[in-house]
Design an enzyme around this catalytic site. Structure first.
Site, PDB file in Angstrom:
ATOM      1  N   CYS A   1       0.808  -1.222   0.000  1.00 14.23           N
ATOM      2  CA  CYS A   1       0.000   0.000   0.000  1.00 14.23           C
ATOM      3  C   CYS A   1       0.839   1.269   0.000  1.00 14.23           C
ATOM      4  CB  CYS A   1      -0.945  -0.004   1.198  1.00 14.23           C
ATOM      5  SG  CYS A   1      -1.858  -1.552   1.372  1.00 14.23           S
TER       6      CYS A   1
ATOM      7  N   HIS B   1      -3.729   6.473   1.935  1.00 15.04           N
ATOM      8  CA  HIS B   1      -4.089   5.146   1.425  1.00 15.04           C
ATOM      9  C   HIS B   1      -5.514   4.827   1.854  1.00 15.04           C
ATOM     10  CE1 HIS B   1      -4.407   0.919   0.828  1.00 15.04           C
ATOM     11  NE2 HIS B   1      -4.203   0.613   2.090  1.00 15.04           N
TER      12      HIS B   1
ATOM     13  N   ASN C   1     -10.472  -0.943  -1.141  1.00 20.32           N
ATOM     14  CA  ASN C   1      -9.043  -0.835  -0.854  1.00 20.32           C
ATOM     15  C   ASN C   1      -8.278  -1.486  -2.004  1.00 20.32           C
ATOM     16  OD1 ASN C   1      -6.404  -1.369   0.002  1.00 20.32           O
ATOM     17  ND2 ASN C   1      -7.002  -1.768   2.110  1.00 20.32           N
TER      18      ASN C   1
END
Length: 337
Positions: free
Chosen positions: A123, A258, A289
């Site tokens: 990420c 993120h 995500n």
């Protein structure tokens, strides 16, 4: 007497020229996922803020998504694809361990024979890629770079897993980075904490799968551990990035963390003391995500919805598996100019 070695130097400053994006073709609702995890739409919304997540079809992979995002970024940048001499791809979902996604994408978009390599920083991968593009251009090792975050996380999801499976989506975001007359990318604050490697990551190895000792590897996480680390430790990193860039939270036009979890994003903003004037990326609500792709995807959406942000400062921070992190302040490209 040995001859004097030539050591190149590049542009004094760099900036992001343009963004591109690609999302999975299918919007998957919470109701479509709750059966195997004995959950509900309401529970997922309250815990994560996700209403839908975008997932790609079986015949679309992370390379396809990366190619589409890169093409848009290059087209919008005004830089010819043939002038791109560096392609960096951040991903944990390359369908093959080799060749790299980046080399294939460079060829597909018309940037062959650009230098090309993949970054595995989960990420934080996009922030890592931007840091490297900035440094390599200023060092004279490249002139124009494409940095891409791309993931097809639906390939590594266990639909019965309650820790992370319902969070994950598919997509790619890309930027073109090049020389600038004024500073456009602030210093990167980055690092890792491998001692917490088990908090987020794959539950098995490919060799275990090959030998029949384990099922297909999928992502898992220790939710409470990750939440605490993200909120308390990463806020410190975000503050360091602001300080390193010589700006304060009140100077920001946007904050793009993120897209891990809406609760983390909201708590992050609270801890940073962001004024109401700062627009916050909350792409997770409809995209999910997407790991390395989440920051450029969220920024792309912000610029589409708020073109007035162009020319303003954005703080971006990535954090995730392996407990790797990276943050920097960037000047957002102004498509209105």
């Amino acid at each position: 007497m040995n001859p004097t070695l030539v050591q190149p130097t590049g542009a004094a400053h760099t900036r992001i020229y343009a963004y591109g994006a690609a999302r999975g073709e299918n919007a998957v609702t919470n109701d479509e996922l709750v059966g195997p995890i004995d959950s509900s739409d309401e529970w997922i919304r309250q815990r994560t803020g996700i209403v839908t997540r975008m997932r790609a079809t079986a015949d679309t992979d992370a390379i396809d998504l990366a190619t589409d995002a890169a093409r848009e970024a290059i087209e919008r940048s005004g830089v010819a694809a043939s002038d791109i001499d560096l392609v960096i791809v951040a991903t944990i979902s390359n369908p093959k361990q080799t060749p790299s996604v980046s080399a294939i994408v460079a060829d597909r978009v018309g940037s062959n024979p650009a230098a090309a390599y993949d970054v595995n920083a989960a990420c934080a991968g996009f922030a890592y890629g931007v840091a490297q593009a900035d440094a390599l251009i200023r060092a004279g090792a490249a002139k124009y770079a494409v940095v891409i975050g791309t993931e097809k996380l639906s390939d590594i999801v266990d639909p019965t897993d309650r820790s992370i499976s319902f969070l994950l989506g598919d997509g790619a975001g890309a930027v073109v980075v090049g020389p600038s007359d004024t500073p456009g990318i602030g210093p990167t604050v980055w690092g890792s904490d491998g001692s917490k490697a088990d908090a987020v990551g794959m539950n098995h190895t490919l060799t275990e799968f090959r030998d029949g000792a384990a099922p297909w590897p999928t992502l898992r996480q220790e939710g409470p551990t990750v939440f605490r680390w993200a909120v308390w430790e990463m806020v410190k990193v975000a503050r360091e990035a602001l300080n390193a860039a010589g700006v304060s939270a009140s100077d920001l036009a946007a904050f793009v963390p993120h897209q891990a979890n809406m609760r983390i994003i909201d708590e992050f903003a609270k801890q940073l003391g962001l004024p109401e004037t700062v627009v916050i990326g909350r792409d997770i609500e409809t995209t999910g995500n997407t790991s390395a792709a989440s920051i450029p995807l969220a920024t792309h959406r912000l610029l589409e919805e708020h073109p007035e942000l162009g020319g303003g400062l954005a703080l971006q921070i990535g954090f995730g598996a392996g407990l790797v992190f990276g943050a920097q302040v960037v000047v957002l490209p102004d498509s209105r100019a």
